[in-house]
Motif scaffolding. Sequence first.
Motif, short mmCIF file in Angstrom:
data_model
loop_
_atom_site.label_atom_id
_atom_site.label_comp_id
_atom_site.label_asym_id
_atom_site.label_seq_id
_atom_site.Cartn_x
_atom_site.Cartn_y
_atom_site.Cartn_z
N THR A 136 0.84 -1.20 0.00
CA THR A 136 0.00 0.00 0.00
C THR A 136 0.88 1.25 0.00
O THR A 136 2.04 1.21 0.44
CB THR A 136 -0.93 0.04 1.22
N GLY A 137 0.31 2.33 -0.48
CA GLY A 137 1.01 3.60 -0.50
C GLY A 137 0.09 4.71 -0.97
O GLY A 137 -1.11 4.49 -1.22
N ARG A 138 0.63 5.91 -1.10
CA ARG A 138 -0.15 7.06 -1.56
C ARG A 138 -0.19 7.10 -3.09
O ARG A 138 0.81 6.88 -3.76
CB ARG A 138 0.48 8.35 -1.04
N VAL A 139 -1.38 7.40 -3.62
CA VAL A 139 -1.53 7.62 -5.06
C VAL A 139 -0.95 8.98 -5.41
O VAL A 139 -1.20 9.98 -4.73
CB VAL A 139 -3.02 7.54 -5.46
N ASP A 140 -0.16 9.02 -6.50
CA ASP A 140 0.45 10.28 -6.91
C ASP A 140 -0.52 11.15 -7.69
O ASP A 140 -0.59 12.36 -7.50
CB ASP A 140 1.70 9.99 -7.76
N GLU A 141 -1.29 10.53 -8.60
CA GLU A 141 -2.24 11.31 -9.41
C GLU A 141 -3.38 10.40 -9.82
O GLU A 141 -3.18 9.23 -10.19
CB GLU A 141 -1.56 11.88 -10.65
#
Length: 619
Positions: A506-511
Amino acid sequence: MLRPAATSGAGDRDGIGRGPAWAIVALLAVLHAAPFLVTFVEGDFARDLDRATGIVEGGPWPMRGPVLAWTLHLGPVWYWLLALPLAAFHSIAAAVAMVAVLSALQFPLAYRLGEESRGRAFGLAFATFLALPGLGALESTWIAHPSLVPTTMLLVAWCAWRAWTRASPGWWIAAMLASSLALHAHPTTLPVLVLPLVAAPRALRADGRVAVTAIAAGVAAFLAPFAPLALDFAVNAGELARFATGVSSDVARFSPGRWLDAFAALAWRVPDAVGGMTLAGRPGAPVAFRLALAALYAIALAGGVLALAGRASGWRRLLVAALAALALVIAMSVAVRETTRFYMLYAALPPFAAWLAACTAAWGARTVSILPLRVAPVALGLALSVATSGAWLLRASGGEIRVPATLSASADLSGSVPRGYTELLTLTPADLDALGRRVCAAGSVRAFGELAGVLDMLVNVPGRLACGERSRVVLGGQGDGIAIYMIAADAVPSTAVRERHSAFATGRVDEVFAPALPVPLAERVSYPWRAACGAPVPVTYRVATRGAGALVVSNALAATCPMTVRRIARDGADVPTLERADSRIAAMPEGEAVFDIAVETGDARAVQVFAIAARPGGG
């Protein structure tokens, strides 16, 4: 009931010690329980977790349990049981561990019942044959209330045995309660109610008098788990009437051919499919599995012939009783529904194991006394269980779960057993708890990739258990809330900041490129949560990326709305992609690039197109 054997009788002449016997039983229980902790959570169990979580959240207690064949509801005991570990630990893993332990109790129960009735060696054979690869392995792969069928049936048998041998009203009452719980595990356990009824005359008479109070207590114990259904008696009685009418009106369900096919599925076809699945890719292992299983059956059948012919007559009554019970349970399992699903034959596992144990025990009778032929099947059974369970767990620890085609909703075990399997990436119950903590820490979340599908199927039970109403989740979209993805770990750029969850990360979506608007989580009103979508239509996207990383095309509603990716092209040329779970991933180059994406879907809202940046801090 059968005559009890002395603990030092024929069943123990091969010198099996109590310590080694219990060690083997413990090994069987561990091998059975371990897959629960690394397997997937599917839709039916997600529904059950939701109902139990509703209790933990302070909502109304459900008065009806899981639905069978879309017609008949069980009592709510299963939901109430799941609520106990959820309330104590706020953990899906804790609930699964409880189910695993309860399911694995079938092995010590089989051993103890066998030891008390026919000696230690018979008890060990009973437990070992209960663990043979096949339908029993599916109890821990597909978690649901039927996973407790063998345990509850053996609990009934053990309590009824003690009620009869000890003339004990208390044990008879316990047997009646256990019978009710067995029916809650699945109605195919109904034939086991014969055991407390047979034990009743001996257990309920003392000094020539009938124990009327004990009879009343036993009936009350049997009815108690069903009592909540009385609160809506008219509806539940109508469901039962429709269910019974549906069974009795379909004469084809009572065909002996269907019974024989179901027995073939139990004894050979499903074990062959499960063995082939777990041992596939290991040279010679599937063939060795078939030969070992065939040898086990050949020795057992020969022993059964000896018993029936009179050379081992001491085992004849038990062999015939087990075979009759097996026939009755299979007939019941095949008759209750037009499609005999795999879990409907779980009830046949205890009598099948008892029959095999009685057949092999005949080789130890005084008139035969060929102990190697008695020990060999038990050794083969133990070896098969260790080999297949070990192979499955080894693959799961490496990130891959193999799910046999037998689990398919269309698989009718009274007809044929499909071969083959589906490979899933591992996401354990403990990982689900970690995801709950992750979405709680973020507060308001827009879920992307596999995270969207998992949280939608579970109606955000992980977040609800971790932090209650503070967890707010929607599926995809642009706007407020932190955009968090979950995709296969090997598809995430190695330099991106990520958190590992078994085979996923899991991680943060960039765009976010699509969809513009989020999709709300499924509503917890009826089950299934969502209706199937419409016919697939073509949908295209053109997106411009601005740096290295991964471009992901994912389906937020994969369970109800399949999506087919027809093309992913960069600057006019098709590019190679990774297909992982319900996502397709393409590499984004340094600098600017234009991607053209073509998919077919019945619901364009479910299509997610987003970017994961390769630069540190972008994840």
